[in-house]
Design an enzyme around this catalytic site. Structure first.
Site, mmCIF file in Angstrom:
data_model
loop_
_atom_site.group_PDB
_atom_site.id
_atom_site.type_symbol
_atom_site.label_atom_id
_atom_site.label_comp_id
_atom_site.label_asym_id
_atom_site.label_seq_id
_atom_site.Cartn_x
_atom_site.Cartn_y
_atom_site.Cartn_z
ATOM 1 N N LYS A 157 0.956 -1.161 0.089
ATOM 2 C CA LYS A 157 -0.152 0.104 -0.192
ATOM 3 C C LYS A 157 0.776 1.165 -0.066
ATOM 4 C CE LYS A 157 -1.985 2.049 4.187
ATOM 5 N NZ LYS A 157 -1.781 3.229 4.180
ATOM 6 N N ASN A 158 1.809 1.225 1.049
ATOM 7 C CA ASN A 158 2.552 2.640 1.216
ATOM 8 C C ASN A 158 3.690 2.823 0.085
ATOM 9 O OD1 ASN A 158 1.063 2.979 3.187
ATOM 10 N ND2 ASN A 158 2.604 2.369 4.734
ATOM 11 N N ARG A 192 -3.966 10.120 4.246
ATOM 12 C CA ARG A 192 -2.900 11.192 4.234
ATOM 13 C C ARG A 192 -2.188 10.918 3.039
ATOM 14 N NH1 ARG A 192 -0.041 13.885 8.154
ATOM 15 N NH2 ARG A 192 2.196 13.371 8.122
ATOM 16 N N CYS A 206 -5.230 8.204 9.289
ATOM 17 C CA CYS A 206 -5.350 7.588 10.681
ATOM 18 C C CYS A 206 -5.255 8.825 11.480
ATOM 19 C CB CYS A 206 -4.408 6.525 10.829
ATOM 20 S SG CYS A 206 -4.714 5.254 9.657
ATOM 21 N N ARG A 261 -0.258 15.321 12.988
ATOM 22 C CA ARG A 261 0.645 14.698 12.161
ATOM 23 C C ARG A 261 1.139 15.794 11.004
ATOM 24 N NH1 ARG A 261 -1.899 9.163 9.382
ATOM 25 N NH2 ARG A 261 0.209 8.773 9.029
ATOM 26 N N PRO A 262 2.181 16.438 11.706
ATOM 27 C CA PRO A 262 2.866 17.515 11.016
ATOM 28 C C PRO A 262 3.065 17.303 9.830
ATOM 29 C CG PRO A 262 4.257 17.064 12.871
ATOM 30 C CD PRO A 262 2.865 16.254 12.986
ATOM 31 N N ASP A 284 3.880 0.411 12.094
ATOM 32 C CA ASP A 284 2.617 -0.302 11.625
ATOM 33 C C ASP A 284 2.514 -1.689 12.174
ATOM 34 O OD1 ASP A 284 2.862 1.559 8.184
ATOM 35 O OD2 ASP A 284 2.415 2.356 10.419
ATOM 36 N N ARG A 321 -8.933 0.069 4.025
ATOM 37 C CA ARG A 321 -7.986 0.899 3.278
ATOM 38 C C ARG A 321 -6.577 0.208 2.846
ATOM 39 N NH1 ARG A 321 -6.545 5.679 6.759
ATOM 40 N NH2 ARG A 321 -5.259 5.902 4.811
HETATM 41 C C1 EPZ Z 1 3.816 6.844 6.674
HETATM 42 O O1 EPZ Z 1 2.986 7.917 7.118
HETATM 43 C C2 EPZ Z 1 2.790 5.820 6.696
HETATM 44 N N1 EPZ Z 1 1.766 6.045 5.451
HETATM 45 C C3 EPZ Z 1 2.125 5.356 7.875
HETATM 46 O O2 EPZ Z 1 1.414 3.980 7.416
HETATM 47 C C4 EPZ Z 1 3.661 4.968 8.845
HETATM 48 O O3 EPZ Z 1 2.894 4.807 10.053
HETATM 49 C C5 EPZ Z 1 4.379 6.060 8.804
HETATM 50 O O4 EPZ Z 1 4.790 6.376 7.438
HETATM 51 C C6 EPZ Z 1 5.728 5.687 9.538
HETATM 52 O O5 EPZ Z 1 6.213 4.707 9.018
HETATM 53 C C7 EPZ Z 1 1.924 6.116 4.267
HETATM 54 O O6 EPZ Z 1 2.867 5.629 3.828
HETATM 55 C C8 EPZ Z 1 0.638 6.627 3.574
HETATM 56 P P1 EPZ Z 1 6.218 9.954 8.539
HETATM 57 P P2 EPZ Z 1 3.716 9.336 7.215
HETATM 58 O O7 EPZ Z 1 6.066 11.262 7.840
HETATM 59 O O8 EPZ Z 1 4.719 9.531 5.976
HETATM 60 C C9 EPZ Z 1 6.719 13.131 12.403
HETATM 61 C C10 EPZ Z 1 -0.331 2.578 7.664
HETATM 62 O O9 EPZ Z 1 -0.770 2.067 8.645
HETATM 63 N N2 EPZ Z 1 6.745 14.058 11.271
HETATM 64 O O10 EPZ Z 1 7.208 9.039 8.486
HETATM 65 O O11 EPZ Z 1 2.705 10.461 7.794
HETATM 66 C C11 EPZ Z 1 5.334 12.408 12.362
HETATM 67 O O12 EPZ Z 1 4.499 12.981 12.990
HETATM 68 C C12 EPZ Z 1 -0.003 4.229 7.700
HETATM 69 O O13 EPZ Z 1 -0.262 2.328 6.631
HETATM 70 C C13 EPZ Z 1 6.862 15.288 11.465
HETATM 71 O O14 EPZ Z 1 7.255 15.704 12.643
HETATM 72 O O15 EPZ Z 1 4.806 9.098 8.442
HETATM 73 C C14 EPZ Z 1 5.463 11.144 13.025
HETATM 74 O O16 EPZ Z 1 5.708 11.203 14.267
HETATM 75 C C15 EPZ Z 1 -0.278 4.828 9.079
HETATM 76 N N3 EPZ Z 1 7.002 16.308 10.472
HETATM 77 C C16 EPZ Z 1 7.135 10.731 12.449
HETATM 78 O O17 EPZ Z 1 7.480 12.041 11.938
HETATM 79 C C17 EPZ Z 1 6.807 16.105 9.237
HETATM 80 O O18 EPZ Z 1 6.957 16.665 8.333
HETATM 81 C C18 EPZ Z 1 6.878 9.736 11.278
HETATM 82 O O19 EPZ Z 1 6.087 10.156 10.227
HETATM 83 C C19 EPZ Z 1 6.378 14.541 8.731
HETATM 84 C C20 EPZ Z 1 6.493 13.592 9.970
#
Ligand code: EPZ
Length: 422
Positions: free
Chosen positions: A22-23, A93, A117, A122-123, A306, A398
């Site tokens: 998916k991702n 997202r 989710c 989620r900044p 995840d 999803r």
């Molecule tokens: C991706 O989300 C995945 N979604 C999520 O999978 C997964 O949990 C996550 O990566 C971590 O592996 C997709 O790929 C569509 P991040 P993403 O940016 O990109 C912080 C699922 O179950 N952060 O790696 O949103 C953030 O708050 C979904 O398939 C900032 O602070 O995750 C988090 O604590 C759920 N500033 C951490 O980094 C930013 O600009 C990791 O977030 C971006 C992120």
């Protein structure tokens, strides 16, 4: 509205085939916007987030057609930027990949706020930092995120303050057609990052270092069409590994890359689960009882966030007390309340869940509070004595391709049932 009904206590036996990731698929689908040519994607998981992404591209003027063999042909030659439908964009997202793709192709972007989710805030500050490094001027309003790059997108150097999957993929999309070279330091290293980079390189991009913490993108003038097969979904595979262990069954899980599963395998083996690895398959079985462990979720190659709810369900019925620390997402324990309804004994204190293993769980009515939490409810239901009913299963659909059908085939007493509304 439908619910999943499970009559638990039956060991899973047989084999399941894993679908495309998916991702990776979501980043690749929106990456097609960068290419004015036909692209054929194979092994796309037919999950609701993928169908939604394809519909968003259609609404932007792309041609999207499904072949008889399940592959999908996407042609964004005539796609128009800035008109993605907000009602669809806000449902997940990954829609934020439209920002990088539109900026990369059109030199500007206008995209509604994305959803997904509910893990607390989620900044996307790191995404914005990246777009600005490339010369974009970002404007945030309540409804839209706009980016303008009047002088075009120029390659740059960027150090991510936080390891971000989405931020790394968005930078790949924004930088592949830039003037000059972009270097991303402290990049995410997940297999889905590598798959998006491999896809873009198959279209003629020049990206090196994906899978390491330093990725270099040499801008090219344009990209061309290709045929690309999506990498197998490591999180779907991990979910079935844990379902096999939770039901004390024996599952052959096919179409996997064992290397991607190493951290999951290591923790399951520590619990006493047996995992036999083959080229593109693994066989998982588990004795009774399983042992407790301590675990912290981390960016790849650490144990994936995840897979956190799923292993929590397994630890709930393992011997002894386990400590589970969520090291990536702000608030990812909302599902614990639902596990308690099934008889689990878990205390949550900030980012740590303390799980006191119980001898068994009992059926109950629960909700899927998000995608992977829903998978944890399925696992717990399969392992419970009695009947478990799971509502809000749209979250599960999803990210899991035909989870009910795949589980039925290996012996689960599980079905989707229409909820009778009064
Ligand atoms: C991706 O989300 C995945 N979604 C999520 O999978 C997964 O949990 C996550 O990566 C971590 O592996 C997709 O790929 C569509 P991040 P993403 O940016 O990109 C912080 C699922 O179950 N952060 O790696 O949103 C953030 O708050 C979904 O398939 C900032 O602070 O995750 C988090 O604590 C759920 N500033 C951490 O980094 C930013 O600009 C990791 O977030 C971006 C992120």
């Amino acid at each position: 509205m439908e619910k999943i009904v499970i009559r638990g206590g039956k060991p899973l036996n047989g084999s399941v085939v894993i679908s495309g990731m998916k991702n990776a698929a979501l980043g690749i689908i929106f990456g097609c916007l960068l290419v004015k040519d036909k692209i054929t994607l194979e092994d796309l998981p037919m999950i609701s987030d993928v169908k939604l992404s394809l519909e968003i591209l259609r609404r932007m003027g792309a041609e999207v057609a499904e072949n008889a063999d399940g592959s999908v042909v996407i042609d964004c030659t005539n796609a128009v930027g800035g008109i993605s439908p907000c009602d669809l964009v806000k449902k997940m997202r990954a829609s934020y990949y439209l920002l990088g793709a539109e900026l990369g192709r059109f030199g500007r972007a206008k995209v509604g706020r994305s959803g997904g989710c509910d893990f607390g805030t989620r900044p996307i500050d790191q995404h914005i930092k990246g777009f600005e490094a490339l010369g974009g001027v970002v404007t945030l309003s309540d409804d839209y995120i706009r980016i303008e790059a009047e002088n075009g997108i120029r390659g740059s150097e960027l150090f991510f303050d936080v390891i971000t999957v989405g931020g790394t993929i968005n930078m790949l999309l924004a930088a592949v057609l830039a003037e000059g070279t972009t270097v991303i330091e402290n990049a995410a290293k997940e297999p889905h990052i590598v798959d998006v980079a491999n896809f873009l390189n198959t279209c003629g991009a020049v990206i090196t270092g994906a899978g390491t913490d330093t990725i270099k993108i040499k801008g090219v003038k344009e990209l061309h069409g290709c045929t690309y097969a999506i990498v197998p979904d490591m999180i779907e595979a991990g979910t079935y590994m844990i379902a096999a262990a939770a039901t004390r069954g024996c599952l052959r899980i096919e179409n996997v890359i064992p290397k991607h599963l190493e951290s999951i395998t290591a923790k399951l083996v520590e619990m006493g689960v047996s995992v036999d690895e083959f080229d593109d398959a693994i066989v998982v079985s588990a004795p009774d009882p399983l042992r407790h462990i301590n675990l912290k979720t981390l960016p790849y190659p650490g144990y994936p966030t995840d897979m956190q709810p799923q292993i929590c369900a397994l630890l709930s019925i393992s011997e002894g007390t386990s400590h589970l620390i969520e090291g990536v997402i702000e608030n990812r324990f909302r599902y614990v309340e639902e596990l308690r309804r099934l008889g689990a004994s878990i205390e949550v204190n900030g980012k740590t869940a303390t799980i006191n293993g119980v001898s068994g769980l009992h059926g109950a009515r629960v909700r899927a509070v998000d995608l992977r939490a829903g998978a944890a409810m399925v696992i717990a239901g399969l392992a419970s004595d009695g009947v478990t009913e799971i509502e809000d299963i749209h979250h599960i659909e999803r990210g899991y391709n035909d989870i009910v059908g795949k589980l039925k085939k290996v012996g689960a007493d599980i079905e989707k049932v229409e909820i009778q509304t009064l």
